[in-house]
Scaffold this active site. Sequence first.
Site, mmCIF file in Angstrom:
data_model
loop_
_atom_site.group_PDB
_atom_site.id
_atom_site.type_symbol
_atom_site.label_atom_id
_atom_site.label_comp_id
_atom_site.label_asym_id
_atom_site.label_seq_id
_atom_site.Cartn_x
_atom_site.Cartn_y
_atom_site.Cartn_z
ATOM 1 N NE ARG A 65 72.112 32.546 86.470
ATOM 2 C CZ ARG A 65 72.663 33.519 85.735
ATOM 3 N NH1 ARG A 65 72.008 34.649 85.538
ATOM 4 N NH2 ARG A 65 73.858 33.367 85.201
ATOM 5 C CG ASP A 226 77.307 39.255 79.699
ATOM 6 O OD1 ASP A 226 77.648 39.610 78.557
ATOM 7 O OD2 ASP A 226 77.031 38.068 79.989
ATOM 8 C CG ASP A 244 72.879 36.391 82.434
ATOM 9 O OD1 ASP A 244 72.179 35.872 83.321
ATOM 10 O OD2 ASP A 244 73.132 35.816 81.352
ATOM 11 C CD GLU A 246 77.870 35.190 85.224
ATOM 12 O OE1 GLU A 246 77.533 34.472 86.177
ATOM 13 O OE2 GLU A 246 77.956 34.786 84.067
#
Length: 353
Positions: A65, A226, A244, A246
């Site tokens: 990432r 998320d 994910d 973030e």
Amino acid sequence: MAEQMRTSTRDLEELRDRMTAWLRGRVGADASVSELSRPTDNGMSSETLFLTATWGGRPTRCVARLAPAGEAVPVFPAYDLASQFEVMRLAREKAGIPAPRTLWFEPDPAPLGTPFFVMERADGLVPPDVVPYTFGGWLCEASPEEQRRLQESSVGVLAALHRAPFDAAELGRFGAAGLRAHVDAQYAYYAWAHGKRPIPLLERAFAWLEAHWPEHPGPDVLCWGDARVGNLMFRDFVPVAVLDWEMAAVGPRELDLSWMIFLHRFFQDLTVATGLPGMPGFMRAADVCRTYRELTGYEPRDMGFYEVYAALRHGIIMARVWQRRIHFGEQPDPDDPDDLVLHRATIERLLAG
């Protein structure tokens, strides 16, 4: 929705050469990087790369990432990859969640032009964003029992994360805690993303939140951020990887629950608008909240408020993504800024009660 959105301006061959040089500095001169590619069906924010890293004669399938390049018109103003790396480790070790096994974090932008981290790649099926899973495919065509197993096990990920015993120092690296801090951060994000061209619909939604603020917001927990099925990888309709991180934050657990519910509604509304049935019995709010209550003993509250907030948060992100498409010539700039919000009609209905 079938067209792939541009998320990177970096050349893959150059990235492979630079990543190989970096890996050799980490694990030895025999290291190599091969099979470098980008995913095509999920993800609109950080740049994601698939690769095989080989050292000591052992190939390992990995995912990297990268914070996006500035010229790629990034979705978010900052990318704290160190926190993403840490929250995956914490979720795996302290909550028992199948977050990817983290391998290396590189804070120095010199090797690839930006900080990045590398994690092991899991195997399984991911409900796609492009074209959304509600339009067809393995999840849409699964039996009601299989869909229910997937839904309940997905809610189980939230339950496990929210009840995990994180201490204050571990939670402190994810920003100020609480609903007020979360909403204030979202408004700052909106001002950064759209300050040059305000979006009246989103500003009305912020005003609605203030007028309908919960009297007693729920206790703060570590939220995935998320939380949606498109960020889960499944085998036999049970999660094997939680992806994910973030948007991780510390706030009421309803933030995650409402996001999981609303993100399905977003895809479902798009599907119905095309004349297809979609998955109307999937991720219904009452079912999600009942499963969560059975797993945790906690009764979700003020879900109407949190649904509007989820729709608003997603509206800020989607409008930013649409501005990126405009920047790259993938669509025209609308006359009405509210049309930057793909689910404009949904937000308008929510605000109207």
